[in-house]
Design a protein around this motif. Structure first.
Motif, mmCIF file in Angstrom:
data_model
loop_
_atom_site.group_PDB
_atom_site.id
_atom_site.type_symbol
_atom_site.label_atom_id
_atom_site.label_comp_id
_atom_site.label_asym_id
_atom_site.label_seq_id
_atom_site.Cartn_x
_atom_site.Cartn_y
_atom_site.Cartn_z
ATOM 1 N N ILE A 17 0.833 -1.204 0.000
ATOM 2 C CA ILE A 17 0.000 0.000 0.000
ATOM 3 C C ILE A 17 0.875 1.265 0.000
ATOM 4 O O ILE A 17 0.573 2.236 -0.697
ATOM 5 C CB ILE A 17 -0.956 -0.024 1.219
ATOM 6 C CG1 ILE A 17 -1.942 -1.211 1.089
ATOM 7 C CG2 ILE A 17 -1.709 1.286 1.364
ATOM 8 C CD1 ILE A 17 -2.807 -1.467 2.320
ATOM 9 N N ASN A 35 10.075 6.306 2.578
ATOM 10 C CA ASN A 35 10.736 5.680 3.740
ATOM 11 C C ASN A 35 10.736 4.169 3.573
ATOM 12 O O ASN A 35 9.788 3.586 3.066
ATOM 13 C CB ASN A 35 10.020 6.061 5.042
ATOM 14 C CG ASN A 35 10.334 5.072 6.167
ATOM 15 O OD1 ASN A 35 9.508 4.226 6.538
ATOM 16 N ND2 ASN A 35 11.538 5.118 6.687
ATOM 17 N N GLN A 40 16.022 -2.616 3.026
ATOM 18 C CA GLN A 40 15.170 -2.725 1.830
ATOM 19 C C GLN A 40 15.572 -1.681 0.786
ATOM 20 O O GLN A 40 14.723 -1.187 0.031
ATOM 21 C CB GLN A 40 13.684 -2.550 2.202
ATOM 22 C CG GLN A 40 13.145 -3.576 3.154
ATOM 23 C CD GLN A 40 12.965 -4.945 2.502
ATOM 24 O OE1 GLN A 40 13.428 -5.193 1.396
ATOM 25 N NE2 GLN A 40 12.300 -5.849 3.193
ATOM 26 N N ALA A 63 14.671 4.361 7.704
ATOM 27 C CA ALA A 63 14.491 4.565 9.152
ATOM 28 C C ALA A 63 13.562 3.488 9.663
ATOM 29 O O ALA A 63 12.548 3.181 9.038
ATOM 30 C CB ALA A 63 13.889 5.935 9.463
ATOM 31 N N ASP A 64 13.937 2.943 10.797
ATOM 32 C CA ASP A 64 13.035 2.051 11.524
ATOM 33 C C ASP A 64 12.154 2.969 12.358
ATOM 34 O O ASP A 64 12.654 3.657 13.263
ATOM 35 C CB ASP A 64 13.888 1.118 12.409
ATOM 36 C CG ASP A 64 13.029 0.200 13.259
ATOM 37 O OD1 ASP A 64 11.816 0.468 13.421
ATOM 38 O OD2 ASP A 64 13.583 -0.793 13.773
ATOM 39 N N ILE A 65 10.868 3.022 12.059
ATOM 40 C CA ILE A 65 10.007 4.008 12.733
ATOM 41 C C ILE A 65 9.839 3.745 14.235
ATOM 42 O O ILE A 65 9.332 4.588 14.960
ATOM 43 C CB ILE A 65 8.621 4.141 12.046
ATOM 44 C CG1 ILE A 65 7.861 2.799 12.066
ATOM 45 C CG2 ILE A 65 8.758 4.695 10.630
ATOM 46 C CD1 ILE A 65 6.372 2.949 11.844
ATOM 47 N N ARG A 66 10.299 2.576 14.714
ATOM 48 C CA ARG A 66 10.244 2.308 16.155
ATOM 49 C C ARG A 66 11.299 3.114 16.909
ATOM 50 O O ARG A 66 11.247 3.251 18.124
ATOM 51 C CB ARG A 66 10.483 0.814 16.416
ATOM 52 C CG ARG A 66 9.395 -0.077 15.877
ATOM 53 C CD ARG A 66 9.766 -1.529 15.991
ATOM 54 N NE ARG A 66 10.970 -1.841 15.218
ATOM 55 C CZ ARG A 66 11.507 -3.036 15.119
ATOM 56 N NH1 ARG A 66 10.972 -4.051 15.760
ATOM 57 N NH2 ARG A 66 12.589 -3.231 14.391
ATOM 58 N N THR A 194 -1.073 -9.720 3.155
ATOM 59 C CA THR A 194 -2.221 -10.625 3.154
ATOM 60 C C THR A 194 -1.966 -11.893 2.334
ATOM 61 O O THR A 194 -2.818 -12.781 2.291
ATOM 62 C CB THR A 194 -3.482 -9.895 2.620
ATOM 63 O OG1 THR A 194 -3.128 -9.184 1.437
ATOM 64 C CG2 THR A 194 -4.023 -8.921 3.626
HETATM 65 P P1 NAP Z 1 3.281 -4.728 3.678
HETATM 66 O O1 NAP Z 1 3.206 -5.112 2.240
HETATM 67 O O2 NAP Z 1 3.809 -5.714 4.650
HETATM 68 O O3 NAP Z 1 4.090 -3.352 3.795
HETATM 69 C C1 NAP Z 1 4.385 -2.772 5.032
HETATM 70 C C2 NAP Z 1 5.653 -1.968 4.868
HETATM 71 O O4 NAP Z 1 6.009 -1.391 6.134
HETATM 72 C C3 NAP Z 1 6.834 -2.826 4.439
HETATM 73 O O5 NAP Z 1 7.580 -2.172 3.452
HETATM 74 C C4 NAP Z 1 7.642 -2.962 5.725
HETATM 75 O O6 NAP Z 1 9.025 -3.186 5.527
HETATM 76 C C5 NAP Z 1 7.396 -1.610 6.354
HETATM 77 N N1 NAP Z 1 7.757 -1.612 7.763
HETATM 78 C C6 NAP Z 1 7.464 -2.558 8.700
HETATM 79 N N2 NAP Z 1 8.000 -2.209 9.880
HETATM 80 C C7 NAP Z 1 8.647 -1.033 9.691
HETATM 81 C C8 NAP Z 1 9.421 -0.183 10.527
HETATM 82 N N3 NAP Z 1 9.618 -0.474 11.824
HETATM 83 N N4 NAP Z 1 9.968 0.935 10.004
HETATM 84 C C9 NAP Z 1 9.783 1.247 8.694
HETATM 85 N N5 NAP Z 1 9.065 0.483 7.848
HETATM 86 C C10 NAP Z 1 8.504 -0.649 8.348
HETATM 87 O O7 NAP Z 1 1.827 -4.321 4.198
HETATM 88 P P2 NAP Z 1 0.634 -3.529 3.491
HETATM 89 O O8 NAP Z 1 -0.463 -4.494 3.289
HETATM 90 O O9 NAP Z 1 1.112 -2.701 2.378
HETATM 91 O O10 NAP Z 1 0.212 -2.603 4.732
HETATM 92 C C11 NAP Z 1 0.431 -1.206 4.800
HETATM 93 C C12 NAP Z 1 -0.401 -0.634 5.947
HETATM 94 O O11 NAP Z 1 -1.787 -0.894 5.690
HETATM 95 C C13 NAP Z 1 -0.098 -1.254 7.308
HETATM 96 O O12 NAP Z 1 -0.160 -0.264 8.306
HETATM 97 C C14 NAP Z 1 -1.211 -2.273 7.477
HETATM 98 O O13 NAP Z 1 -1.461 -2.549 8.824
HETATM 99 C C15 NAP Z 1 -2.351 -1.512 6.823
HETATM 100 N N6 NAP Z 1 -3.454 -2.393 6.399
HETATM 101 C C16 NAP Z 1 -3.266 -3.348 5.446
HETATM 102 C C17 NAP Z 1 -4.348 -4.156 5.060
HETATM 103 C C18 NAP Z 1 -4.233 -5.222 4.013
HETATM 104 O O14 NAP Z 1 -5.224 -5.940 3.813
HETATM 105 N N7 NAP Z 1 -3.113 -5.358 3.322
HETATM 106 C C19 NAP Z 1 -5.596 -3.966 5.686
HETATM 107 C C20 NAP Z 1 -5.726 -2.985 6.644
HETATM 108 C C21 NAP Z 1 -4.655 -2.189 6.995
HETATM 109 P P3 NAP Z 1 9.590 -4.738 5.551
HETATM 110 O O15 NAP Z 1 8.920 -5.396 4.374
HETATM 111 O O16 NAP Z 1 11.034 -4.603 5.420
HETATM 112 O O17 NAP Z 1 9.127 -5.289 6.861
#
Ligand code: NAP
Length: 248
Positions: A17, A35, A40, A63-66, A194
């Motif tokens: 996303i 970011n 990565q 940046a690790d947002i934590r 997912t």
């Molecule tokens: P995703 O494909 O796993 O992408 C999440 C991204 O966040 C990854 O690039 C990941 O990097 C990065 N990330 C994780 N921890 C981080 C950190 N500490 N610092 C910086 N970057 C970090 O997930 P997504 O589905 O695109 O999700 C994006 C957002 O939408 C999330 O907040 C998720 O909770 C929300 N969301 C998703 C869904 C869905 O169905 N997909 C539904 C509701 C809400 P790494 O890959 O290196 O870990």
């Protein structure tokens, strides 16, 4: 959309996303800081390449947002690179699912630290600049799970409900300074996150989506663009569901 030359920072934008949001913001004319989680680099560089192919300006920032100091450094770098920071999209997030009695404390801590405390760090760092500019847009990616709950996701649901509450408080604090804060609650969106869901669960989820299809990252990105645009000047503190009618 009135986003020409606006400066945006999208967290976790190397895939899923976040990547779609970064590219859509660029298409709308914004300059975008991508970011990424440290390590990565290649994926983030690829997103920047795609932004540049559109004739737009982008750059990758790790940046690790934590990590509070890493976030402050990232925001200062964006400010130095583009001269300002106007749109913050808090997108980065993780899942560590399991039933509560089996949930490891580490999984609870990791999800809260990333999905909630990470947003706290990024928003605080960005607000320092937005308050001086007297203009800003904060857009937090929550989840329908923060509204409805879901068995096996107590950590994730708690963090995402926290994001919605956080958004409302920040919206009230900064509204008089030309800054809005809103959340988006996606339903089931097809991304790497997912991918791991079993076929059976996917079919069951699909049955619960009135629109009759799984969401795409672009469905979420379109709402980010709207919330960042002048058309959304009078919207703050809201949570907009992008879930095909999953939660009505
Ligand atoms: P995703 O494909 O796993 O992408 C999440 C991204 O966040 C990854 O690039 C990941 O990097 C990065 N990330 C994780 N921890 C981080 C950190 N500490 N610092 C910086 N970057 C970090 O997930 P997504 O589905 O695109 O999700 C994006 C957002 O939408 C999330 O907040 C998720 O909770 C929300 N969301 C998703 C869904 C869905 O169905 N997909 C539904 C509701 C809400 P790494 O890959 O290196 O870990």
């Amino acid at each position: 959309m009135g986003l020409e030359n606006r400066v945006a920072l999208v967290t976790g934008a190397s895939q899923g996303i976040g990547r779609a949001i970064a590219l859509t913001l660029a298409r709308a004319g914004a300059r975008v800081a991508v970011n990424f989680y440290p390590g990565q680099d290649e994926k983030a560089a690829q997103v920047v390449k795609e932004i540049e192919k559109l004739g737009c300006s982008g750059f990758a920032v790790a940046a690790d947002i934590r990590d509070k100091s890493a976030v402050e450094e990232m925001v200062n770098t964006v400010q130095k690179h583009f001269g300002r920071l106007e749109i913050l999209v808090n997108n980065a997030g993780i899942t560590r699912d399991s039933l509560l009695l089996r949930m490891k404390e580490q999984d609870w801590d990791d999800v809260l630290a990333t999905n909630l405390t990470g947003i706290f760090h990024c928003t605080r760092a960005a607000l320092k600049f937005m308050l001086k500019q007297r203009w800003g847009r904060i857009i937090n990616i929550a989840s329908v799970i923060g509204v409805t709950g879901n068995a096996g996701q107590a950590n994730y649901g708690a963090a995402k409900a926290g994001v919605i509450g956080f958004t409302k408080c920040v919206a009230r604090e900064v509204a008089s300074r030309g800054i809005t804060a809103n959340a988006i609650a996606p339903g089931y969106i097809e991304t790497e996150m997912t991918e791991k869901i079993s076929l059976e669960t996917k079919e069951e989820l699909l049955r619960r989506i009135p629109v009759g299809r799984i969401g795409k990252p672009d469905d979420v990105a379109a709402v980010v663009i709207f919330l960042a645009s002048p058309g959304a000047d009078y919207i703050t503190g809201q949570t907009i569901h992008v879930d095909g009618g999953m939660v009505i």
